[in-house]
Design a protein around this motif. Structure first.
Motif, PDB file in Angstrom:
ATOM      1  N   ASN A 149       0.816  -1.205   0.000  1.00 39.82           N
ATOM      2  CA  ASN A 149       0.000   0.000   0.000  1.00 39.82           C
ATOM      3  C   ASN A 149       0.852   1.259   0.000  1.00 39.82           C
ATOM      4  O   ASN A 149       0.570   2.226  -0.714  1.00 39.82           O
ATOM      5  CB  ASN A 149      -0.926  -0.009   1.216  1.00 39.82           C
ATOM      6  CG  ASN A 149      -2.062   0.985   1.071  1.00 39.82           C
ATOM      7  OD1 ASN A 149      -2.494   1.310  -0.025  1.00 39.82           O
ATOM      8  ND2 ASN A 149      -2.545   1.483   2.190  1.00 39.82           N
ATOM      9  N   ARG A 150       1.930   1.260   0.776  1.00 39.23           N
ATOM     10  CA  ARG A 150       2.783   2.438   0.872  1.00 39.23           C
ATOM     11  C   ARG A 150       3.591   2.663  -0.401  1.00 39.23           C
ATOM     12  O   ARG A 150       3.850   3.800  -0.783  1.00 39.23           O
ATOM     13  CB  ARG A 150       3.720   2.306   2.070  1.00 39.23           C
ATOM     14  CG  ARG A 150       3.045   2.524   3.405  1.00 39.23           C
ATOM     15  CD  ARG A 150       2.577   3.949   3.556  1.00 39.23           C
ATOM     16  NE  ARG A 150       3.698   4.883   3.586  1.00 39.23           N
ATOM     17  CZ  ARG A 150       3.579   6.197   3.457  1.00 39.23           C
ATOM     18  NH1 ARG A 150       2.402   6.742   3.271  1.00 39.23           N
ATOM     19  NH2 ARG A 150       4.652   6.978   3.505  1.00 39.23           N
ATOM     20  N   ALA A 179       1.510   4.753  -2.577  1.00 39.09           N
ATOM     21  CA  ALA A 179       0.872   5.929  -1.966  1.00 39.09           C
ATOM     22  C   ALA A 179       1.351   7.211  -2.636  1.00 39.09           C
ATOM     23  O   ALA A 179       2.091   8.004  -2.058  1.00 39.09           O
ATOM     24  CB  ALA A 179       1.163   5.960  -0.463  1.00 39.09           C
ATOM     25  N   THR A 237     -10.152   0.255   2.642  1.00 40.05           N
ATOM     26  CA  THR A 237      -9.307   0.191   1.453  1.00 40.05           C
ATOM     27  C   THR A 237     -10.120   0.135   0.162  1.00 40.05           C
ATOM     28  O   THR A 237      -9.754   0.775  -0.837  1.00 40.05           O
ATOM     29  CB  THR A 237      -8.366  -1.028   1.525  1.00 40.05           C
ATOM     30  OG1 THR A 237      -9.132  -2.204   1.843  1.00 40.05           O
ATOM     31  CG2 THR A 237      -7.292  -0.826   2.568  1.00 40.05           C
ATOM     32  N   HIS A 271      -9.160   6.285   4.084  1.00 33.72           N
ATOM     33  CA  HIS A 271      -7.774   5.893   4.356  1.00 33.72           C
ATOM     34  C   HIS A 271      -7.523   5.635   5.842  1.00 33.72           C
ATOM     35  O   HIS A 271      -6.649   4.839   6.193  1.00 33.72           O
ATOM     36  CB  HIS A 271      -6.824   6.994   3.882  1.00 33.72           C
ATOM     37  CG  HIS A 271      -6.423   6.866   2.450  1.00 33.72           C
ATOM     38  ND1 HIS A 271      -5.776   7.865   1.757  1.00 33.72           N
ATOM     39  CD2 HIS A 271      -6.572   5.847   1.566  1.00 33.72           C
ATOM     40  CE1 HIS A 271      -5.548   7.471   0.514  1.00 33.72           C
ATOM     41  NE2 HIS A 271      -6.017   6.250   0.374  1.00 33.72           N
ATOM     42  N   ASP A 325      -2.102   4.960  -7.418  1.00 35.62           N
ATOM     43  CA  ASP A 325      -2.452   4.872  -5.997  1.00 35.62           C
ATOM     44  C   ASP A 325      -3.711   4.023  -5.820  1.00 35.62           C
ATOM     45  O   ASP A 325      -3.762   3.130  -4.959  1.00 35.62           O
ATOM     46  CB  ASP A 325      -2.674   6.282  -5.449  1.00 35.62           C
ATOM     47  CG  ASP A 325      -2.733   6.324  -3.929  1.00 35.62           C
ATOM     48  OD1 ASP A 325      -3.240   5.375  -3.321  1.00 35.62           O
ATOM     49  OD2 ASP A 325      -2.270   7.326  -3.348  1.00 35.62           O
ATOM     50  N   THR A 377      -3.939   0.381  -3.847  1.00 34.44           N
ATOM     51  CA  THR A 377      -4.856   0.246  -2.715  1.00 34.44           C
ATOM     52  C   THR A 377      -5.785  -0.945  -2.911  1.00 34.44           C
ATOM     53  O   THR A 377      -6.059  -1.708  -1.980  1.00 34.44           O
ATOM     54  CB  THR A 377      -5.686   1.535  -2.543  1.00 34.44           C
ATOM     55  OG1 THR A 377      -4.805   2.644  -2.362  1.00 34.44           O
ATOM     56  CG2 THR A 377      -6.607   1.429  -1.341  1.00 34.44           C
ATOM     57  N   THR A 415      -3.952  -4.112  -2.197  1.00 30.15           N
ATOM     58  CA  THR A 415      -3.849  -4.320  -0.749  1.00 30.15           C
ATOM     59  C   THR A 415      -5.116  -4.954  -0.195  1.00 30.15           C
ATOM     60  O   THR A 415      -5.057  -5.871   0.638  1.00 30.15           O
ATOM     61  CB  THR A 415      -3.597  -2.972  -0.047  1.00 30.15           C
ATOM     62  OG1 THR A 415      -2.404  -2.390  -0.558  1.00 30.15           O
ATOM     63  CG2 THR A 415      -3.452  -3.177   1.447  1.00 30.15           C
TER      64      THR A 415
END
Length: 431
Positions: free
Chosen positions: A25-26, A29, A85, A115, A172, A176, A179
């Protein structure tokens, strides 16, 4: 419900799945990382307006964090994570396509809410599956994943933004969604419902009244009111809010200052990437360095470093000065993360773990609103003096941790004595 014990590297498999989800996820981001720059360059807003719109994301996140804490205890950790998410992935696409500033602000607030839902659920799930002696290591690894992914995202985002801001939001959203799939398929529900509870007018009374050695001393489960009356905990939350305010300077206002000095988005990406890379390397030995020291002493030292780092931006007008300043405040962030995470685990009674996590995590989206909203105005009117104010705030936080230490340590010891719920030593099987 059946439980199995599966460990990798001494930690449960569920933890590593959450670790992997956070890392993925990061890495993706991108969208919100450069939102202030996107607003001033692509949408042509002023610094103050860019700060307010960015602040809308934080305002939404504040509500999402509280809601996430409550839902983590009611729906369960996994359901709350997936709700956040999946919703965020859809909203990120809309945010990238929106053109009117008012619509961008509304979508930013909604995205902030989505988020923030998984935050309390993730931390509560980690605490669910780990005994106390393993939590510091686990939180440190999570901090490592958060910053490893952030370092990669910052390096890529700065380059991608110079070609297409829309691509940032679309990538992004995709990451997400990935994830959400990882958690849906690989992470079990960790909330154990061993007791049936009946709602009363002021608190929840457990039907199972079997006594334990300290049952008379155990605080009765309750709602958010119980958390909001805990002065020791709220003092810690207030000090963490200062930490979050300072951290948000580097994630929002700093890029506006660098833009004012004629530096491109890729330069800001380099600054953020440097911080992330330092944390990735530093967190390999930070726990050993601070392990035997009191939390308050470590946190006070961390705040001093944050104060020095952000004060140094007062003199910055070239990339190398920004990089040097970021190096100093990043060391402070590295020192602060493990004791901060350990303290919240120590102060949260098991029956209210999700709610305590929700209130604690509220400080980050709240800072995400206050820091850019006031920071944009402050930078526009006070110019570089803004950074000296940040330094003074850091020194105040350092003193606050030293003054609050004794009562906080006494409360943590009390929680350990009265909370006799057995630690989870087994891991739920995949449903």
């Amino acid at each position: 419900m059946r439980f199995v014990r599966q460990t990798v590297g001494g930690l449960p498999r569920t933890f590593w799945m959450l670790f992997s989800a956070m890392l993925v996820n990061r890495v993706g981001a991108f969208g919100l990382l450069l939102l202030p720059t996107y607003l001033t360059t692509a949408r042509g807003t002023t610094l103050a307006v860019a700060g307010l719109v960015t602040g809308a994301y934080g305002a939404g996140g504040a509500g999402g964090t509280l809601l996430g804490g409550v839902l983590a205890d009611r729906w369960g950790r996994k359901a709350t994570y997936l709700a956040g998410t999946c919703t965020a992935a859809v909203l990120m696409v809309g945010l990238g396509l929106a053109r009117p500033i008012w619509l961008i602000a509304v979508l930013a607030a909604a995205t902030g809410l989505a988020h923030s839902l998984p935050g309390p659920a993730t931390v509560a799930a980690v605490v669910d599956v780990l005994p106390e002696q393993d939590r510091s290591r686990a939180f440190n690894l999570q901090f490592w994943a958060f910053n490893m992914g952030g370092a990669v995202a910052a390096a890529l985002a700065g380059v991608i933004a110079e070609f297409s801001f829309l691509a940032l939001f679309l990538i992004d959203a995709t990451m997400t969604a990935v994830t959400a799939v990882l958690v849906w398929r690989l992470v079990p529900e960790t909330l154990r419902r061993d007791r049936t509870e009946v709602a009363g007018p002021r608190r929840l009374f457990p039907i199972n009244r079997a006594r334990t050695p300290h049952a008379a001393d155990r605080p009765a489960p309750g709602g958010l009111g119980v958390v909001l009356r805990d002065r020791v905990f709220l003092t810690f939350v207030g000090l963490t809010f200062i930490l979050a305010l300072l951290t948000m300077q580097g994630q929002s206002i700093l890029q506006l200052a660098m833009e004012g000095d004629g530096l491109r988005p890729s330069a800001y990406g380099m600054v953020v990437s440097l911080g992330g890379a330092m944390i990735v390397v530093g967190q390999l030995f930070v726990p050993r360095l601070i392990g035997a020291r009191r939390h308050a002493v470590v946190l006070s030292a961390a705040f001093v470093l944050l104060a020095v780092g952000y004060s140094a931006v007062f003199l910055a007008d070239r990339l190398w000065i920004y990089l040097a300043a970021a190096s100093v405040w990043t060391v402070g962030q590295m020192l602060a993360a493990p004791p901060n995470a350990s303290i919240i685990a120590e102060l949260a009674p098991t029956a209210l773990r999700g709610r305590y996590q929700g209130v604690f995590f509220l400080v980050f989206p709240a800072a995400g609103f206050v820091a850019p909203s006031l920071g944009g105005w402050s930078l526009q009117h006070l110019d570089a003096w803004h950074w000296l104010l940040c330094g003074a705030l850091g020194l105040a936080g350092a003193l606050g941790h030293l003054l609050a230490a004794r009562r906080r340590e006494a409360r943590a010891a009390q929680i350990r004595r009265v909370d006799v719920t057995p630690q989870t030593t087994a891991e739920p099987a995949l449903a």
